[in-house]
Design a protein around this motif. Structure first.
Motif, PDB file in Angstrom:
ATOM      1  N   GLY A 155       0.765  -1.420  -0.037  1.00 37.17           N
ATOM      2  CA  GLY A 155       0.032  -0.007  -0.125  1.00 37.17           C
ATOM      3  C   GLY A 155       1.089   1.438  -0.016  1.00 37.17           C
ATOM      4  O   GLY A 155       0.424   2.403  -0.377  1.00 37.17           O
ATOM      5  N   HIS A 156       2.313   1.131   0.268  1.00 35.21           N
ATOM      6  CA  HIS A 156       3.174   2.046   0.356  1.00 35.21           C
ATOM      7  C   HIS A 156       3.589   2.071  -1.314  1.00 35.21           C
ATOM      8  O   HIS A 156       4.313   1.352  -1.759  1.00 35.21           O
ATOM      9  N   LYS A 157       3.096   3.222  -1.943  1.00 39.41           N
ATOM     10  CA  LYS A 157       3.492   3.321  -3.451  1.00 39.41           C
ATOM     11  C   LYS A 157       4.779   3.350  -3.665  1.00 39.41           C
ATOM     12  O   LYS A 157       5.055   2.601  -4.719  1.00 39.41           O
ATOM     13  N   PHE A 158       5.662   4.011  -3.298  1.00 39.27           N
ATOM     14  CA  PHE A 158       7.017   4.267  -3.620  1.00 39.27           C
ATOM     15  C   PHE A 158       7.593   2.787  -3.212  1.00 39.27           C
ATOM     16  O   PHE A 158       8.497   2.325  -4.188  1.00 39.27           O
ATOM     17  N   SER A 159       7.530   2.356  -2.235  1.00 42.18           N
ATOM     18  CA  SER A 159       8.340   0.900  -2.059  1.00 42.18           C
ATOM     19  C   SER A 159       7.658  -0.133  -2.927  1.00 42.18           C
ATOM     20  O   SER A 159       8.472  -1.140  -3.171  1.00 42.18           O
ATOM     21  N   ASP A 160       6.429  -0.337  -3.104  1.00 43.30           N
ATOM     22  CA  ASP A 160       5.717  -1.076  -3.956  1.00 43.30           C
ATOM     23  C   ASP A 160       6.573  -0.762  -5.450  1.00 43.30           C
ATOM     24  O   ASP A 160       6.862  -2.003  -5.982  1.00 43.30           O
ATOM     25  N   HIS A 161       6.435   0.195  -5.884  1.00 40.64           N
ATOM     26  CA  HIS A 161       7.202   0.720  -7.032  1.00 40.64           C
ATOM     27  C   HIS A 161       8.461  -0.019  -7.206  1.00 40.64           C
ATOM     28  O   HIS A 161       8.875  -0.484  -8.382  1.00 40.64           O
ATOM     29  N   LEU A 162       9.314   0.318  -6.104  1.00 46.88           N
ATOM     30  CA  LEU A 162      10.580  -0.260  -6.293  1.00 46.88           C
ATOM     31  C   LEU A 162      11.093  -1.644  -6.286  1.00 46.88           C
ATOM     32  O   LEU A 162      11.628  -2.240  -6.931  1.00 46.88           O
ATOM     33  N   LYS A 163       9.858  -2.266  -5.410  1.00 48.88           N
ATOM     34  CA  LYS A 163       9.886  -3.796  -5.566  1.00 48.88           C
ATOM     35  C   LYS A 163       9.711  -4.244  -6.902  1.00 48.88           C
ATOM     36  O   LYS A 163      10.178  -5.215  -7.481  1.00 48.88           O
ATOM     37  N   SER A 164       8.676  -3.847  -7.585  1.00 50.28           N
ATOM     38  CA  SER A 164       8.376  -4.030  -8.883  1.00 50.28           C
ATOM     39  C   SER A 164       9.268  -3.713  -9.977  1.00 50.28           C
ATOM     40  O   SER A 164       9.449  -4.598 -10.875  1.00 50.28           O
ATOM     41  N   ILE A 165      10.171  -2.659  -9.904  1.00 51.06           N
ATOM     42  CA  ILE A 165      11.358  -2.442 -10.601  1.00 51.06           C
ATOM     43  C   ILE A 165      12.360  -3.522 -10.540  1.00 51.06           C
ATOM     44  O   ILE A 165      12.932  -3.968 -11.414  1.00 51.06           O
ATOM     45  N   GLU A 166      12.560  -4.001  -9.535  1.00 53.90           N
ATOM     46  CA  GLU A 166      13.493  -4.946  -8.945  1.00 53.90           C
ATOM     47  C   GLU A 166      13.261  -6.170  -9.704  1.00 53.90           C
ATOM     48  O   GLU A 166      14.342  -6.820 -10.242  1.00 53.90           O
ATOM     49  N   LEU A 167      11.962  -6.634  -9.651  1.00 51.10           N
ATOM     50  CA  LEU A 167      11.372  -7.845 -10.342  1.00 51.10           C
ATOM     51  C   LEU A 167      11.524  -7.507 -11.825  1.00 51.10           C
ATOM     52  O   LEU A 167      11.795  -8.602 -12.542  1.00 51.10           O
ATOM     53  N   SER A 168      11.206  -6.685 -12.221  1.00 50.33           N
ATOM     54  CA  SER A 168      11.133  -6.244 -13.967  1.00 50.33           C
ATOM     55  C   SER A 168      12.541  -6.102 -14.417  1.00 50.33           C
ATOM     56  O   SER A 168      12.746  -6.901 -15.355  1.00 50.33           O
ATOM     57  N   ARG A 169      13.445  -5.814 -13.556  1.00 44.57           N
ATOM     58  CA  ARG A 169      14.915  -5.783 -13.991  1.00 44.57           C
ATOM     59  C   ARG A 169      15.423  -7.272 -14.000  1.00 44.57           C
ATOM     60  O   ARG A 169      16.345  -7.445 -15.113  1.00 44.57           O
ATOM     61  N   GLN A 170      14.983  -7.839 -13.159  1.00 45.31           N
ATOM     62  CA  GLN A 170      15.672  -9.468 -13.076  1.00 45.31           C
ATOM     63  C   GLN A 170      14.685 -10.255 -14.422  1.00 45.31           C
ATOM     64  O   GLN A 170      15.646 -11.044 -15.139  1.00 45.31           O
ATOM     65  N   ALA A 171      13.462  -9.646 -14.602  1.00 45.82           N
ATOM     66  CA  ALA A 171      12.773 -10.422 -15.637  1.00 45.82           C
ATOM     67  C   ALA A 171      13.444  -9.915 -16.946  1.00 45.82           C
ATOM     68  O   ALA A 171      13.606 -11.083 -18.085  1.00 45.82           O
ATOM     69  N   LEU A 172      13.970  -8.675 -17.317  1.00 46.31           N
ATOM     70  CA  LEU A 172      14.426  -8.147 -18.368  1.00 46.31           C
ATOM     71  C   LEU A 172      15.995  -9.031 -18.562  1.00 46.31           C
ATOM     72  O   LEU A 172      16.527  -9.018 -19.585  1.00 46.31           O
ATOM     73  N   TYR A 173      16.754  -9.008 -17.207  1.00 48.64           N
ATOM     74  CA  TYR A 173      17.970  -9.752 -17.310  1.00 48.64           C
ATOM     75  C   TYR A 173      17.964 -11.250 -17.845  1.00 48.64           C
ATOM     76  O   TYR A 173      18.516 -11.683 -18.667  1.00 48.64           O
ATOM     77  N   ILE A 174      17.102 -11.758 -17.450  1.00 43.20           N
ATOM     78  CA  ILE A 174      16.666 -13.271 -17.786  1.00 43.20           C
ATOM     79  C   ILE A 174      16.438 -13.225 -19.101  1.00 43.20           C
ATOM     80  O   ILE A 174      16.913 -13.957 -19.839  1.00 43.20           O
TER      81      ILE A 174
END
Ligand SMILES: C[S@@+](CC[C@H](N)C(=O)[O-])C[C@H]1O[C@@H](n2cnc3c(N)ncnc32)[C@H](O)[C@@H]1O
Length: 199
Positions: free
Chosen positions: A119-138
């Motif tokens: 529910g904390h927008k900024f930290s949810d965004h950062l976690k999503s970016i982290e997942l997306s970057r790993q998806a892009l790396y894979i």
């Protein structure tokens, strides 16, 4: 808005998909046709399996879908669909990366990865970016040249940087907001078309 959500929920039930998120992939596929018959598709964050089932129908019996998630999805088999191999793993696990890169290359990588939201927008965004970057790396490790990448991201401060990272690897990039995605949700989908494969 609730009406729209109910519409997709009922539609998913009727069409026997375990989640209504399937329409966020279907809408993009109908517009951009990035999955083709006989393709091999890697689905990151696949549970409970709607995207994998849909992708298996698109690529057909000569294709293959490999799904990865922290949770194991139920195996399903449909006539004229590709087989689906569900792997229970963390996308950050080096073992998982070894397993996936040990397989023949993929034509498409899709990612609906989502963090547990706080529910904390900024930290949810950062976690999503982290997942997306790993998806892009894979994706960069497993995509064949000319392959495609479709990835959910929660928008926020680092979103433009992520889009530019996708742009470095793909010839064309689109940002997609499907009708089935709630307007109040910060999720959008980044579509990278035609992997450049500079290796
Ligand atoms: C929105 S759901 C995916 C729904 C799926 N596309 C479907 O249509 O059935 C997001 C998934 O990302 C998975 N996920 C989140 N972090 C993960 C990680 N580090 N490794 C693997 N899966 C992860 C969650 O377990 C969750 O099942």
């Amino acid at each position: 808005m609730k009406k729209v959500q109910d519409y997709y929920f009922k539609k998913a039930k009727k069409e026997k998909y375990p989640a209504r998120s399937v329409y966020k992939l279907e809408e993009a596929q109908n517009k951009f046709h990035f999955m083709k018959k006989n393709n091999r598709v890697l689905d990151l964050g696949c549970h409970p399996g709607s995207w994998a089932i849909y992708a298996a129908k698109i690529v057909g019996s000569q294709g293959l879908v490999v799904g990865v998630d922290l949770h194991k999805s139920k195996n399903v088999a449909f006539a004229n669909s590709a087989g689906i191999e569900f792997l229970k793993a963390d996308i950050f696990s080096p073992d998982l990366v070894d397993v996936i890169t040990g397989k023949p290359q993929f034509a498409v990588v899709v990612s609906d990865l989502a963090p547990k939201t706080t529910g904390h927008k900024f930290s949810d965004h950062l976690k999503s970016i982290e997942l997306s970057r790993q998806a892009l790396y894979i994706a960069s490790l497993v995509l064949s040249s000319g392959g495609h990448f479709y990835c959910k991201v929660f928008q926020g401060e680092d979103f433009p940087v992520f889009v530019s990272e996708v742009r470095n690897l793909f010839k064309k990039v689109k940002v997609v907001k499907p009708k089935s995605s709630r307007t109040e949700s910060r999720e959008v989908f980044v579509l990278g078309l035609e992997y450049k494969d500079n290796s």
